[in-house]
Design a protein around this motif. Structure first.
Motif, PDB file in Angstrom:
ATOM      1  N   VAL A  50      38.005  -7.784  31.737  1.00  0.00           N
ATOM      2  CA  VAL A  50      37.173  -6.582  31.839  1.00  0.00           C
ATOM      3  C   VAL A  50      38.046  -5.340  32.025  1.00  0.00           C
ATOM      4  O   VAL A  50      37.806  -4.300  31.408  1.00  0.00           O
ATOM      5  N   ILE A  51      39.080  -5.451  32.847  1.00  0.00           N
ATOM      6  CA  ILE A  51      39.982  -4.313  33.065  1.00  0.00           C
ATOM      7  C   ILE A  51      40.747  -3.984  31.788  1.00  0.00           C
ATOM      8  O   ILE A  51      40.845  -2.812  31.403  1.00  0.00           O
ATOM      9  N   ALA A  52      41.261  -4.997  31.110  1.00  0.00           N
ATOM     10  CA  ALA A  52      41.997  -4.769  29.863  1.00  0.00           C
ATOM     11  C   ALA A  52      41.101  -4.072  28.839  1.00  0.00           C
ATOM     12  O   ALA A  52      41.530  -3.120  28.173  1.00  0.00           O
ATOM     13  N   LYS A  53      39.859  -4.518  28.739  1.00  0.00           N
ATOM     14  CA  LYS A  53      38.924  -3.907  27.789  1.00  0.00           C
ATOM     15  C   LYS A  53      38.654  -2.450  28.159  1.00  0.00           C
ATOM     16  O   LYS A  53      38.645  -1.563  27.302  1.00  0.00           O
ATOM     17  N   THR A  54      38.466  -2.184  29.444  1.00  0.00           N
ATOM     18  CA  THR A  54      38.218  -0.815  29.914  1.00  0.00           C
ATOM     19  C   THR A  54      39.417   0.078  29.607  1.00  0.00           C
ATOM     20  O   THR A  54      39.254   1.201  29.123  1.00  0.00           O
ATOM     21  N   LEU A  55      40.607  -0.417  29.872  1.00  0.00           N
ATOM     22  CA  LEU A  55      41.816   0.358  29.589  1.00  0.00           C
ATOM     23  C   LEU A  55      41.899   0.658  28.092  1.00  0.00           C
ATOM     24  O   LEU A  55      42.086   1.803  27.687  1.00  0.00           O
ATOM     25  N   LYS A  56      41.757  -0.379  27.288  1.00  0.00           N
ATOM     26  CA  LYS A  56      41.888  -0.228  25.834  1.00  0.00           C
ATOM     27  C   LYS A  56      40.859   0.744  25.261  1.00  0.00           C
ATOM     28  O   LYS A  56      41.186   1.588  24.439  1.00  0.00           O
TER      29      LYS A  56
END
Length: 154
Positions: A50-56
């Motif tokens: 979820v964090i990786a997706k938010t960052l991206k």
């Protein structure tokens, strides 16, 4: 990680050739071990995704993000000065803090810390990385859920 190493070298070559600013940022999920310990590794994996997706989703197409280790991410910001990063990194930090994580029906606040630096003439890939890492360590040591910008020479 191999993709990151390749892109890192490419961006450094571009920086050296075109003299446009280049920043490197390290991000680390705060208290990640306690998520794994209290809610299990699948909860930890879900958190990272979820964090990786938010960052991206909140980076420009020209920026580059990679998972660096455990709960660490590394981000390259080509043609971006250190001063230009404070607002977007703090916005990212806030977005991540507002993600409604729930594990076993318990709301769990998740925060992230950032350490950033900008390449200067005397830098190597390692010296800039180490400075960003020092900035991240400073963010962790001073209470987490922070963005620390560390110019060269500080």
């Amino acid at each position: 990680r191999a993709a990151f190493d390749e892109r890192y070298q490419l961006e450094i070559k571009r920086w050296q050739r075109y003299k446009k600013p280049l920043c490197v940022v390290l991000a680390d999920v705060d208290h990640f071990k306690s998520i794994n310990d209290n809610y299990g590794h699948s909860a930890g994996d879900k958190t990272l995704k979820v964090i990786a997706k938010t960052l991206k989703l909140n980076l420009r197409e020209t920026d580059f993000i990679a998972r660096y280790g455990g709960e660490e991410f590394i981000i390259l910001f080509p043609e971006t000065s250190l001063a230009e990063l404070e607002v977007p990194l703090n916005a990212l930090r806030e977005k991540i803090r507002k993600i409604p994580f729930k594990f076993k029906n318990v709301s769990v606040p998740i925060t992230i810390s950032f350490g950033a630096t900008q390449f200067v003439t005397k830098d190597t890939s390692r010296s800039a990385f180490d400075r960003a890492d020092e900035a991240l360590y400073e963010a962790k040591r001073s209470g987490r859920d922070k963005v620390i910008l560390k110019p060269a020479g500080e």
